[in-house]
Design a protein around this motif. Structure first.
Motif, PDB file in Angstrom:
ATOM      1  N   LEU A   1       1.044  -1.284   0.093  1.00 35.76           N
ATOM      2  CA  LEU A   1      -0.086   0.116  -0.129  1.00 35.76           C
ATOM      3  C   LEU A   1       1.060   1.311   0.245  1.00 35.76           C
ATOM      4  O   LEU A   1       1.111   2.264  -0.764  1.00 35.76           O
ATOM      5  CB  LEU A   1      -0.870   0.336   1.512  1.00 35.76           C
ATOM      6  N   LEU A   2       1.978   1.283   0.947  1.00 32.27           N
ATOM      7  CA  LEU A   2       2.900   1.934   0.924  1.00 32.27           C
ATOM      8  C   LEU A   2       3.519   2.561  -0.638  1.00 32.27           C
ATOM      9  O   LEU A   2       3.779   3.715  -0.854  1.00 32.27           O
ATOM     10  CB  LEU A   2       4.153   2.530   1.802  1.00 32.27           C
ATOM     11  N   SER A   3       3.937   1.666  -0.848  1.00 25.95           N
ATOM     12  CA  SER A   3       4.507   1.796  -2.278  1.00 25.95           C
ATOM     13  C   SER A   3       3.513   1.970  -3.519  1.00 25.95           C
ATOM     14  O   SER A   3       4.094   3.195  -4.705  1.00 25.95           O
ATOM     15  CB  SER A   3       5.129   0.178  -2.938  1.00 25.95           C
ATOM     16  N   LYS A   4       2.584   1.600  -3.531  1.00 24.03           N
ATOM     17  CA  LYS A   4       0.958   2.454  -4.401  1.00 24.03           C
ATOM     18  C   LYS A   4       1.538   3.975  -3.982  1.00 24.03           C
ATOM     19  O   LYS A   4       0.703   4.675  -5.829  1.00 24.03           O
ATOM     20  CB  LYS A   4       0.019   1.748  -4.055  1.00 24.03           C
ATOM     21  N   LYS A   5       1.281   4.075  -3.038  1.00 22.86           N
ATOM     22  CA  LYS A   5       1.420   5.974  -3.002  1.00 22.86           C
ATOM     23  C   LYS A   5       2.764   6.442  -3.316  1.00 22.86           C
ATOM     24  O   LYS A   5       3.352   7.589  -2.700  1.00 22.86           O
ATOM     25  CB  LYS A   5       1.129   6.675  -1.343  1.00 22.86           C
ATOM     26  N   SER A   6       3.701   5.626  -3.538  1.00 23.79           N
ATOM     27  CA  SER A   6       5.389   6.227  -3.591  1.00 23.79           C
ATOM     28  C   SER A   6       6.167   6.700  -2.749  1.00 23.79           C
ATOM     29  O   SER A   6       6.383   7.604  -2.440  1.00 23.79           O
ATOM     30  CB  SER A   6       5.494   7.003  -5.014  1.00 23.79           C
ATOM     31  N   LEU A   7       5.216   6.083  -1.535  1.00 18.55           N
ATOM     32  CA  LEU A   7       6.221   6.480   0.178  1.00 18.55           C
ATOM     33  C   LEU A   7       6.664   5.334   0.541  1.00 18.55           C
ATOM     34  O   LEU A   7       7.352   4.533  -0.024  1.00 18.55           O
ATOM     35  CB  LEU A   7       4.813   6.885   0.990  1.00 18.55           C
ATOM     36  N   SER A   8       7.834   5.822   0.743  1.00 17.07           N
ATOM     37  CA  SER A   8       8.979   4.916   2.061  1.00 17.07           C
ATOM     38  C   SER A   8       8.327   3.648   3.110  1.00 17.07           C
ATOM     39  O   SER A   8       7.495   4.348   4.002  1.00 17.07           O
ATOM     40  CB  SER A   8       9.645   5.827   2.587  1.00 17.07           C
ATOM     41  N   ILE A   9       9.282   2.836   2.570  1.00 12.31           N
ATOM     42  CA  ILE A   9       8.792   1.670   4.254  1.00 12.31           C
ATOM     43  C   ILE A   9       9.799   1.645   4.780  1.00 12.31           C
ATOM     44  O   ILE A   9       8.996   0.735   5.274  1.00 12.31           O
ATOM     45  CB  ILE A   9       8.555   0.906   2.397  1.00 12.31           C
ATOM     46  N   LYS A  10      10.489   1.913   4.977  1.00 10.77           N
ATOM     47  CA  LYS A  10      11.522   2.323   5.526  1.00 10.77           C
ATOM     48  C   LYS A  10      11.038   2.901   6.946  1.00 10.77           C
ATOM     49  O   LYS A  10      10.260   3.744   7.380  1.00 10.77           O
ATOM     50  CB  LYS A  10      13.135   3.709   5.390  1.00 10.77           C
ATOM     51  N   GLU A  11      10.960   2.047   8.175  1.00 13.43           N
ATOM     52  CA  GLU A  11      10.499   2.463   9.303  1.00 13.43           C
ATOM     53  C   GLU A  11      10.575   3.542   9.565  1.00 13.43           C
ATOM     54  O   GLU A  11      10.679   4.937  10.244  1.00 13.43           O
ATOM     55  CB  GLU A  11      10.813   1.160  10.149  1.00 13.43           C
ATOM     56  N   GLU A  12      12.537   3.744   9.930  1.00 11.83           N
ATOM     57  CA  GLU A  12      12.676   4.965  10.437  1.00 11.83           C
ATOM     58  C   GLU A  12      12.331   6.260   9.745  1.00 11.83           C
ATOM     59  O   GLU A  12      13.021   7.382  10.556  1.00 11.83           O
ATOM     60  CB  GLU A  12      14.655   4.583  10.158  1.00 11.83           C
ATOM     61  N   ASP A  13      12.491   5.837   8.674  1.00  5.90           N
ATOM     62  CA  ASP A  13      11.725   7.701   8.370  1.00  5.90           C
ATOM     63  C   ASP A  13      10.439   8.363   8.536  1.00  5.90           C
ATOM     64  O   ASP A  13      10.323   9.402   8.591  1.00  5.90           O
ATOM     65  CB  ASP A  13      11.415   7.257   6.993  1.00  5.90           C
ATOM     66  N   TYR A  14       9.987   7.378   9.553  1.00  5.03           N
ATOM     67  CA  TYR A  14       8.617   7.686  10.044  1.00  5.03           C
ATOM     68  C   TYR A  14       8.888   8.216  11.790  1.00  5.03           C
ATOM     69  O   TYR A  14       7.568   7.867  12.739  1.00  5.03           O
ATOM     70  CB  TYR A  14       7.688   6.693  10.072  1.00  5.03           C
ATOM     71  N   VAL A  15       9.358   7.799  11.969  1.00  6.39           N
ATOM     72  CA  VAL A  15       9.967   7.589  13.638  1.00  6.39           C
ATOM     73  C   VAL A  15       9.595   9.582  14.241  1.00  6.39           C
ATOM     74  O   VAL A  15       8.766   9.483  14.882  1.00  6.39           O
ATOM     75  CB  VAL A  15      11.669   7.487  14.274  1.00  6.39           C
ATOM     76  N   ASN A  16      10.394  10.240  13.194  1.00  2.00           N
ATOM     77  CA  ASN A  16      10.439  11.854  13.768  1.00  2.00           C
ATOM     78  C   ASN A  16       9.491  12.541  12.901  1.00  2.00           C
ATOM     79  O   ASN A  16       9.447  13.957  13.022  1.00  2.00           O
ATOM     80  CB  ASN A  16      11.941  12.556  13.661  1.00  2.00           C
ATOM     81  N   LEU A  17       8.768  11.880  11.632  1.00  2.00           N
ATOM     82  CA  LEU A  17       7.097  12.427  10.533  1.00  2.00           C
ATOM     83  C   LEU A  17       5.956  13.298  11.681  1.00  2.00           C
ATOM     84  O   LEU A  17       5.655  12.423  12.166  1.00  2.00           O
ATOM     85  CB  LEU A  17       7.507  11.295   9.685  1.00  2.00           C
ATOM     86  N   LYS A  18       5.632  14.187  10.965  1.00  2.00           N
ATOM     87  CA  LYS A  18       4.591  14.899  11.478  1.00  2.00           C
ATOM     88  C   LYS A  18       3.225  15.416  11.209  1.00  2.00           C
ATOM     89  O   LYS A  18       2.840  14.974  11.076  1.00  2.00           O
ATOM     90  CB  LYS A  18       4.849  16.472  11.863  1.00  2.00           C
ATOM     91  N   ARG A  19       4.707  15.021   9.202  1.00  4.72           N
ATOM     92  CA  ARG A  19       3.350  15.358   8.263  1.00  4.72           C
ATOM     93  C   ARG A  19       3.743  15.278   7.308  1.00  4.72           C
ATOM     94  O   ARG A  19       5.281  15.453   6.754  1.00  4.72           O
ATOM     95  CB  ARG A  19       2.377  16.337   8.573  1.00  4.72           C
ATOM     96  N   ILE A  20       2.999  14.771   6.234  1.00  5.77           N
ATOM     97  CA  ILE A  20       3.816  14.426   4.597  1.00  5.77           C
ATOM     98  C   ILE A  20       2.766  15.334   3.250  1.00  5.77           C
ATOM     99  O   ILE A  20       1.549  15.243   3.562  1.00  5.77           O
ATOM    100  CB  ILE A  20       3.555  12.775   4.148  1.00  5.77           C
ATOM    101  N   ASP A  21       3.617  16.258   2.897  1.00  4.64           N
ATOM    102  CA  ASP A  21       2.695  17.332   1.446  1.00  4.64           C
ATOM    103  C   ASP A  21       2.738  16.853   0.390  1.00  4.64           C
ATOM    104  O   ASP A  21       3.506  15.154   0.055  1.00  4.64           O
ATOM    105  CB  ASP A  21       4.268  18.262   1.908  1.00  4.64           C
ATOM    106  N   GLU A  22       1.791  16.333   0.428  1.00  3.33           N
ATOM    107  CA  GLU A  22       1.329  16.447  -1.136  1.00  3.33           C
ATOM    108  C   GLU A  22       1.899  16.482  -2.180  1.00  3.33           C
ATOM    109  O   GLU A  22       1.966  17.812  -2.332  1.00  3.33           O
ATOM    110  CB  GLU A  22      -0.428  16.196  -0.934  1.00  3.33           C
TER     111      GLU A  22
END
Length: 382
Positions: free
Chosen positions: A361-382
């Protein structure tokens, strides 16, 4: 009412399929032995035998005979070890119970000597418990133990209790049918596997079918690797427990070693489940020896958890410590003893499937699948 009816129907179906479940579990456990026998016979015959049908028949026959022989050896060996030791252990405890009672009484007296009111209360409760245990052992336990050695007495007891007869008959029937199912499944497992693959490729697109077959292969690898590895690990722990108890001259070495080995199959809680009643047995003889036993079990379980277990099982599941605890509580509560055994590999399969879906599902949205990329994530700009 509908929920109760569904649960009752599910329980009824499971009850009817019990011998099939027994056979499937046995076939799963003994499939490595069966496969080894088939391979050995095939290599032995080689190209000498031109008749392929006869060769395949001989291979399956040898594999089946080896599996049944090993099962027979395991059951008979355990019965010969456990039953006499269990009888002698229980009879010995009951016969020397006055000595145990006096030793424990003296220990409690010394422990609470500085607090007379508490001493009086504890000793009063202790004496009442002793009377209840003595009455139960003399009126129920000893007569049943003595009747085990007499066929006439056993026949008389069983003849007078129809429910017991029915239970024993159903158990024997389920075991017998389970053995037959085991033999059938071992000999047709390749055909069944081919039929399942055929259905999968008929229903799903080729790419999805390939992924499904790969997932089933992963599930088989996780379950077989964990369960067979855990059985080997528990066997080694049981043998080491017997050797150490024999060296330290602790009582009931064979009986306790079998209990420790069997309960060790259950991850996380197994050592505590097995050690608790065994510690009570040793405590009845000597509180000092009980301390030695507890220390021995702690050392043994540390060795198993940090050295032996990782060597045998490796990272076969990839489930975290919290995941192990959660899965055992969940599936143990749902399915009892069997659920506790299969909890860890089942949780590993669930986590694996969840990760596969999440990454897709993440790949379909072209988003990262690495867990460390979401540790300090607040939002993703479209």
């Amino acid at each position: 009412l509908e929920r109760k009816a569904i649960l009752a129907l599910g329980g009824r179906i499971i009850s009817i399929l019990t011998p099939i479940i027994y056979g499937a579990v046995l076939a799963f456990l003994f499939s490595p032995v069966y496969n080894g026998g088939v391979r050995f016979t095939g290599e032995l015959l080689g190209k000498k035998m031109k008749n392929e049908k006869l060769k395949a028949f001989l291979q399956k026959t040898v594999g089946t005979v080896l599996s049944l022989t090993l099962l027979y050896i395991i059951v008979v060996s355990l019965a010969m070890m456990i039953i006499p030791q269990l009888y002698s252990s229980i009879a010995g405890i009951v016969n020397t119970m006055p000595v145990y009672i006096q030793n424990l009484y003296e220990w409690l007296t010394g422990l609470f000597a500085n607090n007379p009111p508490l001493e009086e209360m504890v000793l009063s409760v202790y004496q009442q418990a002793v009377i209840a245990v003595q009455d139960w052992s003399s009126s129920n336990l000893i007569p049943h133990l003595q009747s085990i050695g007499s066929f006439e007495s056993l026949e008389k007891i069983l003849g007078g209790v129809s429910n017991s007869v029915l239970t024993i008959f159903n158990l024997a029937k389920n075991i017998l049918i389970g053995l037959i199912v085991m033999v059938y499944l071992l000999n047709i497992k390749d055909t069944l596997t081919a039929q399942v693959k055929k259905i999968v490729y008929a229903i799903l697109p080729v790419q999805a079918a390939n992924g499904t077959v790969e997932e089933f292969r992963y599930i088989h690898k996780v379950f077989s690797g964990f369960i067979i590895g855990k059985l080997i690990d528990s066997l080694i722990i049981g043998i080491l427990c017997f050797i150490l108890m024999h060296l330290f001259k602790l009582p009931y070495e064979l009986l306790i070693s079998v209990i420790i080995g069997v309960t060790n199959v259950i991850p996380f809680f197994g050592p505590f489940i097995g050690a608790a009643p065994c510690a009570i047995l040793v405590f009845l003889i000597s509180p000092k020896q009980c301390l030695y036993f507890i220390g021995l079990i702690l050392v043994l379980q540390q060795f198993d958890g940090n050295i032996l277990g990782p060597k045998i099982l490796g990272n076969s599941t990839g489930v975290s410590s919290f995941g192990v605890l959660f899965s055992i509580l969940l599936f143990g509560g749902l399915c009892g003893f069997v659920g506790m055994i299969i909890a860890v590999p089942l949780m590993a399969v669930i986590i694996h499937i969840y990760n596969q879906i999440q990454e897709y599902l993440l790949s379909k949205k072209s988003l990262s699948i690495k867990e460390e990329d979401y540790v300090n994530l607040k939002r993703i700009d479209e």
